[in-house]
Design a protein around this motif. Structure first.
Motif, PDB file in Angstrom:
ATOM      1  N   TRP A  79      41.417  40.096  40.181  1.00  0.00           N
ATOM      2  CA  TRP A  79      41.316  41.302  39.378  1.00  0.00           C
ATOM      3  C   TRP A  79      41.456  42.556  40.251  1.00  0.00           C
ATOM      4  CZ3 TRP A  79      41.216  41.225  34.144  1.00  0.00           C
ATOM      5  CH2 TRP A  79      40.903  40.002  33.536  1.00  0.00           C
ATOM      6  N   PHE A  82      44.648  44.425  40.269  1.00  0.00           N
ATOM      7  CA  PHE A  82      45.017  45.161  39.068  1.00  0.00           C
ATOM      8  C   PHE A  82      44.096  46.365  38.864  1.00  0.00           C
ATOM      9  CE2 PHE A  82      46.262  40.776  38.381  1.00  0.00           C
ATOM     10  CZ  PHE A  82      47.597  40.917  38.049  1.00  0.00           C
ATOM     11  N   CYS A 109      49.615  35.813  37.620  1.00  0.00           N
ATOM     12  CA  CYS A 109      50.600  35.898  36.548  1.00  0.00           C
ATOM     13  C   CYS A 109      51.096  34.521  36.113  1.00  0.00           C
ATOM     14  CB  CYS A 109      51.780  36.756  36.996  1.00  0.00           C
ATOM     15  SG  CYS A 109      51.357  38.502  37.203  1.00  0.00           S
ATOM     16  N   HIS A 119      55.434  43.606  32.906  1.00  0.00           N
ATOM     17  CA  HIS A 119      54.230  43.891  32.127  1.00  0.00           C
ATOM     18  C   HIS A 119      53.499  45.115  32.653  1.00  0.00           C
ATOM     19  CE1 HIS A 119      52.252  41.340  35.272  1.00  0.00           C
ATOM     20  NE2 HIS A 119      51.249  42.189  35.081  1.00  0.00           N
ATOM     21  N   TYR A 121      49.632  46.391  32.934  1.00  0.00           N
ATOM     22  CA  TYR A 121      48.242  45.929  32.869  1.00  0.00           C
ATOM     23  C   TYR A 121      47.330  47.147  32.879  1.00  0.00           C
ATOM     24  CZ  TYR A 121      43.738  44.286  34.524  1.00  0.00           C
ATOM     25  OH  TYR A 121      42.399  44.049  34.656  1.00  0.00           O
ATOM     26  N   ASP A 123      43.201  48.108  32.953  1.00  0.00           N
ATOM     27  CA  ASP A 123      41.807  47.682  33.069  1.00  0.00           C
ATOM     28  C   ASP A 123      40.964  48.501  32.099  1.00  0.00           C
ATOM     29  OD1 ASP A 123      39.918  46.028  34.554  1.00  0.00           O
ATOM     30  OD2 ASP A 123      39.070  47.942  35.179  1.00  0.00           O
ATOM     31  N   SER A 133      40.591  43.598  29.620  1.00  0.00           N
ATOM     32  CA  SER A 133      41.902  44.050  30.064  1.00  0.00           C
ATOM     33  C   SER A 133      42.895  43.990  28.922  1.00  0.00           C
ATOM     34  CB  SER A 133      42.402  43.182  31.224  1.00  0.00           C
ATOM     35  OG  SER A 133      42.445  41.816  30.817  1.00  0.00           O
ATOM     36  N   ILE A 135      47.097  43.862  28.280  1.00  0.00           N
ATOM     37  CA  ILE A 135      48.383  43.606  28.924  1.00  0.00           C
ATOM     38  C   ILE A 135      49.490  43.669  27.874  1.00  0.00           C
ATOM     39  CG2 ILE A 135      49.772  42.009  30.277  1.00  0.00           C
ATOM     40  CD1 ILE A 135      47.198  40.725  31.282  1.00  0.00           C
TER      41      ILE A 135
END
Length: 520
Positions: A79, A82, A109, A119, A121, A123, A133, A135
């Motif tokens: 995590w 991201f 991924c 994509h 992303y 948070d 999250s 996405i």
């Protein structure tokens, strides 16, 4: 790309909150995003650090793409890639080519996609607490630009609200499931305590069971009549189990065991501060029985004030908490029971006549044990087995045919409850003759007749006493009206009787009537 961000945010938020079902709302949100930017699917997930897994609460994938598992291993370290300061906004990262990302990101991924995708992303955090999250993805590489990241970031706050609603909804569903499970468990325990086996259903209680089978599927009120100890609560269980409400609550109330000052609060609930000691709002038993059944045992013990409120429940299907001002609708089936003669209580003013009519829609008379002696052998066998399990002993009691006949000849004034208690004492002491009462016939002090009056049949003194007090009560009313029967304020009006009905009762009780008569 020229986009009015305010209008974009407004329209997107409306789509996001267009349904209580999160996947339906996100499907509409995705359809709107597809008119603005590349978007083939959405994932909405929550990371649970306690089990080190991510739970995907919403998965919107094209039909030809393999969907990931709802719960996947997703180590916390992944995590961190991201998170932090990313391109256009903190907490947002754009991945256009997975092959260009660090190995940890590629590994993360690969848990979701089996082919190349682009994509964005985001948070979702609130007060430094990770909620989950969001996405957004599109097929193929290099589909997104910085402007797409900025637009997606506009929905950070609405998506936090959406995922918070999801978590709260799941918590409520879990609590509802636990409540339903607890209710089923408690109902099973209550049935175990009160008993669910009806001995004599094919013999002495065959007529009763026929009536129960007829009325159980309906919503009509049922009044169970009979002496103490005949098993009225067991019959109430049978009616509830045979109804469409069998999976809903069955609330049992002993009206004679609640103090008069608390009965309104117990049955109908109260508001905070409505009386001394009411420190919080309380739901009453009728609210707890909503969609189910309430069993009012010993309904003849209800005080007159509570009878008025019970009448409102039956007539209007609504209650009002003590201290409350807003009526609350309730869907409750009422089963009541009594060993008293409510009709005569209504005549002498001890029970509301209008409530009696409401409760007496479908009366079921349960015969005393002495009137169904053919059921006693089966009852003895059942009760010995039941009590042996409760006492955790092996029964060694053997009853001869002669002694069983004596049991059948005994009057059993306490009915099944007396038989059960006697057999329990027998099992404890192991001595049959030292415990049982003398097995000789004796007339019971009280019995029910199946005629219209339902008055005690075998005890003349009881009948004379009732006639005596009825006569005295009618004479006291006639004294106040100076012998006037008809008209407003007359004796019939005060007694809520038709004048001809009152005259017929007076004639039966040898009460003279007419203005020339003086009542002392």
């Amino acid at each position: 790309m020229s986009i009015n961000e305010n209008d974009f945010f407004k329209q997107g938020t409306l789509h996001l909150f267009s349904s209580l079902d999160i996947e339906t709302a996100l499907q509409r949100f995705l359809a709107y995003l597809q008119t603005i930017m590349p978007a083939d699917g959405i994932l909405l997930g929550v990371y649970d650090p306690e089990i080190n897994k991510a739970r995907l609460h919403a998965v919107l994938f094209p039909e030809d793409m393999k969907k990931p598992s709802r719960t996947i291993d997703f180590p916390f370290q992944m995590w961190s890639f991201f998170k932090g300061k990313m391109q256009e906004a903190p907490g947002v990262r754009m991945v256009n080519d997975i092959d260009c990302e660090p190995p940890e990101v590629k590994a993360a991924c690969s848990l979701i996609w089996s082919q190349d995708v682009s994509h964005i992303y985001m948070d979702l955090e609130l007060e430094n607490k990770r909620l989950g999250s969001f996405i957004l993805f599109a097929r193929d590489k290099r589909r997104y630009m910085d402007v797409h990241v900025r637009l997606v970031n506009l929905f950070h706050a609405p998506l936090i609200s959406a995922i918070s609603n999801v978590l709260k909804h799941q918590e409520i569903q879990l609590l509802q499931h636990m409540l339903k499970d607890d209710n089923e468990y408690l109902n099973r325990k209550m049935i175990e305590i009160t008993g669910d086996t009806i001995i004599g259903a094919d013999f002495g209680l065959s007529n009763v069971m026929r009536l129960i089978r007829q009325v159980a599927p309906m919503n009509s009120p049922v009044l169970l009549l009979g002496e103490t100890g005949v098993g009225k609560e067991v019959m109430a269980n049978a009616i509830h189990r045979g109804s469409r409400r069998k999976d809903c609550p069955l609330i049992k109330v002993n009206c004679g065991a609640i103090p008069e000052g608390l009965i309104d609060s117990e049955l109908f609930g109260h508001e905070k501060g409505s009386f001394t000691g009411a420190i919080s709002q309380k739901r009453g038993l009728f609210e707890r029985a909503h969609t189910g059944t309430i069993f009012l045992d010993e309904v003849g013990e209800l005080p007159l004030a509570a009878q008025v409120r019970l009448l409102r429940v039956l007539q209007e299907k609504e209650i009002e908490r003590v201290g409350g001002t807003t009526p609350l609708s309730v869907d409750v089936r009422v089963i009541s029971a009594t060993h008293k003669n409510l009709e005569h209580m209504a005549l002498i003013g001890g029970f509301r006549k209008d409530l009696w009519y409401r409760l007496n829609v479908f009366p079921i008379m349960i015969p005393p044990l002495r009137q169904r002696s053919e059921d006693i052998p089966a009852l003895v066998t059942h009760l010995i087995d039941k009590k042996s399990k409760e006492l955790k002993i092996r029964p060694s009691l053997k009853l001869s045919e002669n002694y069983m006949r004596q049991l059948q000849q005994y009057a059993w004034p306490g009915n099944v409850r007396e038989l059960e208690n006697v057999l329990e004492r027998v099992l404890i002491t192991g001595n049959l003759h030292d415990v049982l009462p003398p097995l000789t016939m004796r007339k019971p002090a009280w019995d029910w007749k199946r005629d219209q009056d339902r008055v005690p049949a075998d005890n003349v003194d009881d009948i004379e006493a009732l006639d005596h007090w009825t006569r005295k009560y009618i004479q006291s009313i006639l004294k106040k009206t100076e012998g006037r029967i008809e008209g407003k304020g007359g004796a019939a009006d005060r007694l809520d009787l038709h004048p001809s009905t009152l005259r017929a009762r007076m004639k039966k009780l040898n009460i003279a009537f007419g203005r020339v008569v003086k009542y002392s």
